[in-house]
Design an enzyme around this catalytic site. Structure first.
Site, mmCIF file in Angstrom:
data_model
loop_
_atom_site.group_PDB
_atom_site.id
_atom_site.type_symbol
_atom_site.label_atom_id
_atom_site.label_comp_id
_atom_site.label_asym_id
_atom_site.label_seq_id
_atom_site.Cartn_x
_atom_site.Cartn_y
_atom_site.Cartn_z
ATOM 1 N N TRP A 39 8.128 42.302 -2.115
ATOM 2 C CA TRP A 39 7.694 43.660 -2.457
ATOM 3 C C TRP A 39 6.405 43.721 -3.250
ATOM 4 O O TRP A 39 6.180 42.942 -4.181
ATOM 5 C CB TRP A 39 8.796 44.348 -3.261
ATOM 6 C CG TRP A 39 8.443 45.710 -3.776
ATOM 7 C CD1 TRP A 39 7.887 46.014 -4.982
ATOM 8 C CD2 TRP A 39 8.599 46.957 -3.088
ATOM 9 N NE1 TRP A 39 7.700 47.381 -5.099
ATOM 10 C CE2 TRP A 39 8.140 47.984 -3.945
ATOM 11 C CE3 TRP A 39 9.102 47.313 -1.820
ATOM 12 C CZ2 TRP A 39 8.155 49.328 -3.586
ATOM 13 C CZ3 TRP A 39 9.120 48.661 -1.478
ATOM 14 C CH2 TRP A 39 8.649 49.648 -2.351
ATOM 15 N N MET A 40 5.572 44.721 -2.928
ATOM 16 C CA MET A 40 4.386 45.085 -3.716
ATOM 17 C C MET A 40 4.360 46.595 -3.877
ATOM 18 O O MET A 40 4.636 47.336 -2.935
ATOM 19 C CB MET A 40 3.114 44.647 -2.989
ATOM 20 C CG MET A 40 1.833 45.314 -3.491
ATOM 21 S SD MET A 40 0.414 45.085 -2.383
ATOM 22 C CE MET A 40 -0.106 43.450 -2.880
ATOM 23 N N ASN A 41 4.003 47.080 -5.119
ATOM 24 C CA ASN A 41 3.600 48.474 -5.237
ATOM 25 C C ASN A 41 2.325 48.595 -6.073
ATOM 26 O O ASN A 41 1.339 47.932 -5.725
ATOM 27 C CB ASN A 41 4.747 49.412 -5.645
ATOM 28 C CG ASN A 41 5.408 49.160 -6.974
ATOM 29 O OD1 ASN A 41 6.163 48.203 -7.130
ATOM 30 N ND2 ASN A 41 5.183 50.040 -7.934
ATOM 31 N N ASP A 42 2.280 49.407 -7.117
ATOM 32 C CA ASP A 42 1.030 49.823 -7.752
ATOM 33 C C ASP A 42 0.025 48.698 -8.015
ATOM 34 O O ASP A 42 0.383 47.646 -8.555
ATOM 35 C CB ASP A 42 1.315 50.439 -9.134
ATOM 36 C CG ASP A 42 2.319 51.556 -9.104
ATOM 37 O OD1 ASP A 42 2.839 51.880 -8.033
ATOM 38 O OD2 ASP A 42 2.597 52.110 -10.191
ATOM 39 N N TRP A 66 12.067 47.255 -3.993
ATOM 40 C CA TRP A 66 11.733 47.360 -5.410
ATOM 41 C C TRP A 66 12.839 46.726 -6.257
ATOM 42 O O TRP A 66 14.030 46.840 -5.952
ATOM 43 C CB TRP A 66 11.559 48.839 -5.767
ATOM 44 C CG TRP A 66 11.012 49.091 -7.137
ATOM 45 C CD1 TRP A 66 9.699 49.148 -7.475
ATOM 46 C CD2 TRP A 66 11.758 49.349 -8.333
ATOM 47 N NE1 TRP A 66 9.577 49.423 -8.826
ATOM 48 C CE2 TRP A 66 10.825 49.551 -9.370
ATOM 49 C CE3 TRP A 66 13.117 49.416 -8.638
ATOM 50 C CZ2 TRP A 66 11.201 49.820 -10.680
ATOM 51 C CZ3 TRP A 66 13.499 49.691 -9.948
ATOM 52 C CH2 TRP A 66 12.550 49.887 -10.945
ATOM 53 N N SER A 102 3.615 49.050 -14.828
ATOM 54 C CA SER A 102 2.174 49.129 -14.586
ATOM 55 C C SER A 102 1.342 49.172 -15.859
ATOM 56 O O SER A 102 1.816 49.556 -16.926
ATOM 57 C CB SER A 102 1.849 50.348 -13.728
ATOM 58 O OG SER A 102 2.256 50.148 -12.406
ATOM 59 N N TRP A 306 6.603 56.064 -1.977
ATOM 60 C CA TRP A 306 7.991 55.944 -2.402
ATOM 61 C C TRP A 306 8.938 56.607 -1.398
ATOM 62 O O TRP A 306 8.660 57.680 -0.880
ATOM 63 C CB TRP A 306 8.182 56.587 -3.773
ATOM 64 C CG TRP A 306 7.477 55.851 -4.868
ATOM 65 C CD1 TRP A 306 6.408 56.296 -5.589
ATOM 66 C CD2 TRP A 306 7.771 54.538 -5.348
ATOM 67 N NE1 TRP A 306 6.020 55.337 -6.494
ATOM 68 C CE2 TRP A 306 6.837 54.246 -6.371
ATOM 69 C CE3 TRP A 306 8.721 53.573 -5.009
ATOM 70 C CZ2 TRP A 306 6.829 53.037 -7.055
ATOM 71 C CZ3 TRP A 306 8.729 52.365 -5.689
ATOM 72 C CH2 TRP A 306 7.793 52.110 -6.706
#
Length: 494
Positions: A39-42, A66, A102, A306
């Site tokens: 997983w990757m987000n911000d 997530w 973050s 999201w």
């Protein structure tokens, strides 16, 4: 080896199981930053250190979904060729045990500091049962980071009409003798706001003020705030949650916007005008900016959304980062254009000019799944012009761009794009003396469209079959393609 380093080593063992199959998969992006696996987000900590661009990101190395957040890490000399580095942060301490959320990065005394939110769940309800604090980690070499002994450097939210637990995403900068930091927040009645802090040394932080607060339809939580000056204008970029749809706008679960205004640093107050969307597409969130050695303000965002279906999760990865975008202000609006360094990836150019067309038309050599397309056209008598992208030979699978001249709107439709979610998004677009300019980047499972030289941008993840490579142009009347350029693009991520 300390616990932090042990957790990082263990995480890399997990990533190594899948990174080759992820890299080889048909949807694996060729010139966008994405995780080696899972997983990757911000985007986080976007900065320059020792003459190189550093970019961190929210990362769960144990699942394509997530989970407890780590910070992944890449660096680049040129904004184009990115190298994966060891994971920078793991949730190893009591104050960040449930996630290194973050934050941002800044250089001080030749060292690189990461400023992030430590998260801890205090019960089963992740919206109410949480404790968030602000923390620092430091590196001599820009690769290996140690959390400082003084953590957390901000232990609790200020008193007043400020939610005590939703208190995150510090963006730090230096001005004069002080370091400043803006934090995402909400009121106790769930109205989005941003807080301003200052510090002489990054360690001791003083709350200055509630810098800005929403009114009307501005959301219940302002995530990932980023405050900077551009062309003499103060700009606040943020990701408000809970904005309700208005006409064609705000149809994603959460938004990414900017407001132009005026910051009084002494009072800690930011006076601003209305929201403007940074991206009119489906997949753009938590943007962050930095200034480079050329003085350019560069923006990247999470290329996902999201609660959106992410078909790549079935192949041990999820999420990506947009291409870097250079920001400017013209006529009281932010413009974003692709970083010109991306031109170094071009090969196999195919060009056409001054072509009259009416109906549908393909152009020899203008096809593919990893390319840049530049179009300049005169609408002439047509009321509609469009492009079918990533189309199969039966014309059943396609991603459709359509410009409606009468309503001055450009529509991006992915109802037939392949796997993944459908839907459409619309952007208001004014012709320039009858002309429409489009710059389009396709990369295996993504699309980024820059309209009228960056006046508007639309981003989408798409998941077509690897055989869907055709590009078709169409109109309902005569249009003139003044210029059509297509380049194939090389892979640039190691």
């Amino acid at each position: 080896m300390n616990k932090h380093q042990e957790m990082i080593e263990k995480a890399h063992e997990e990533l190594n199981k899948y990174k080759k199959s992820v890299s080889d998969h048909e949807w694996s992006l060729q010139y966008h930053v994405m995780p080696q696996a899972n997983w990757m987000n911000d985007p986080n900590g976007f900065s320059m250190f020792n003459g190189e661009y550093h970019l961190f990101y929210q990362h769960h190395p144990y699942s394509p979904k997530w989970g407890p957040m780590y910070w992944g890490h890449v660096k680049s000399k040129d904004l184009v060729h990115w190298e994966h580095l060891p994971i920078a942060l793991a949730p190893s301490e009591p104050y960040d045990i449930d996630g290194c959320f973050s934050g941002s990065a800044i250089e001080k005394d030749g060292k690189l500091y990461l400023f992030y939110t430590g998260n801890k769940w205090t019960g089963p309800d992740q919206d109410k049962d949480l404790k968030q604090v602000q923390c620092l980690a430091v590196s001599e070499d820009g690769i290996h980071f140690e959390k400082i002994a003084e953590n957390p450097v901000i232990e609790e939210a200020p008193s007043g009409d400020i939610h005590p637990f939703h208190f995150r995403d510090p963006k730090v900068w230096k001005e004069g003798d002080y370091y400043y930091c803006v934090l995402g927040s909400q009121t106790k009645e769930r109205i989005g706001q941003a807080l301003l802090y200052r510090s002489p040394d990054l360690l001791k932080w003083e709350f200055v003020n509630v810098m800005a607060r929403g009114t009307g339809n501005m959301g219940y939580m302002w995530e990932c705030p980023d405050l900077f000056s551009l062309s003499g204008q103060d700009v606040l970029v943020m990701s408000p949650q809970g904005v309700k749809p208005e006409g064609d706008l705000y149809h994603n679960l959460h938004q990414s916007v900017y407001v132009l205004g005026n910051l009084d640093l002494q009072q800690g107050k930011f006076r601003f005008d209305q929201f403007q969307l940074l991206d009119y597409g489906f997949d753009f969130y938590a943007p962050q900016t930095t200034v480079d050695h050329l003085g350019r303000r560069i923006l990247v965002g999470w290329m996902a959304m999201w609660e959106s279906e992410m078909p790549e999760q079935g192949h041990h990865w999820a999420g990506a980062i947009t291409i870097p975008r250079i920001m400017s202000i013209e006529e009281h609006r932010v413009k974003c254009v692709p970083a010109p360094e991306l031109e170094t990836l071009r090969f196999n150019q195919v060009s056409y000019s001054n072509v009259l067309m009416n109906g549908s038309r393909n152009f020899e050599g203008v096809n593919g799944d990893c390319l840049e397309l530049n179009v300049l056209l005169d609408m002439k008598q047509a009321s509609q012009f469009g492009i079918n992208l990533r189309m199969d030979t039966a014309s059943t699978e396609k991603t459709v761009l359509t410009f409606d001249c009468q309503n001055q709107k450009l529509t991006l439709n992915r109802d037939h794009s392949g796997k993944g979610p459908g839907g459409e998004r619309k952007a208001p677009v004014e012709l320039n003396k009858g002309k429409l300019q489009l710059t389009l980047f396709l990369d295996k499972s993504s699309l980024e469209l820059f309209i009228q030289n960056g006046e508007k941008v639309m981003t989408a993840r798409i998941y077509p079959s690897e055989h869907s490579m055709e590009i078709e142009f169409f109109s309902d009347g005569e249009v003139e393609l003044l210029k059509l350029d297509k380049w194939s693009l090389r892979r640039s991520i190691s």
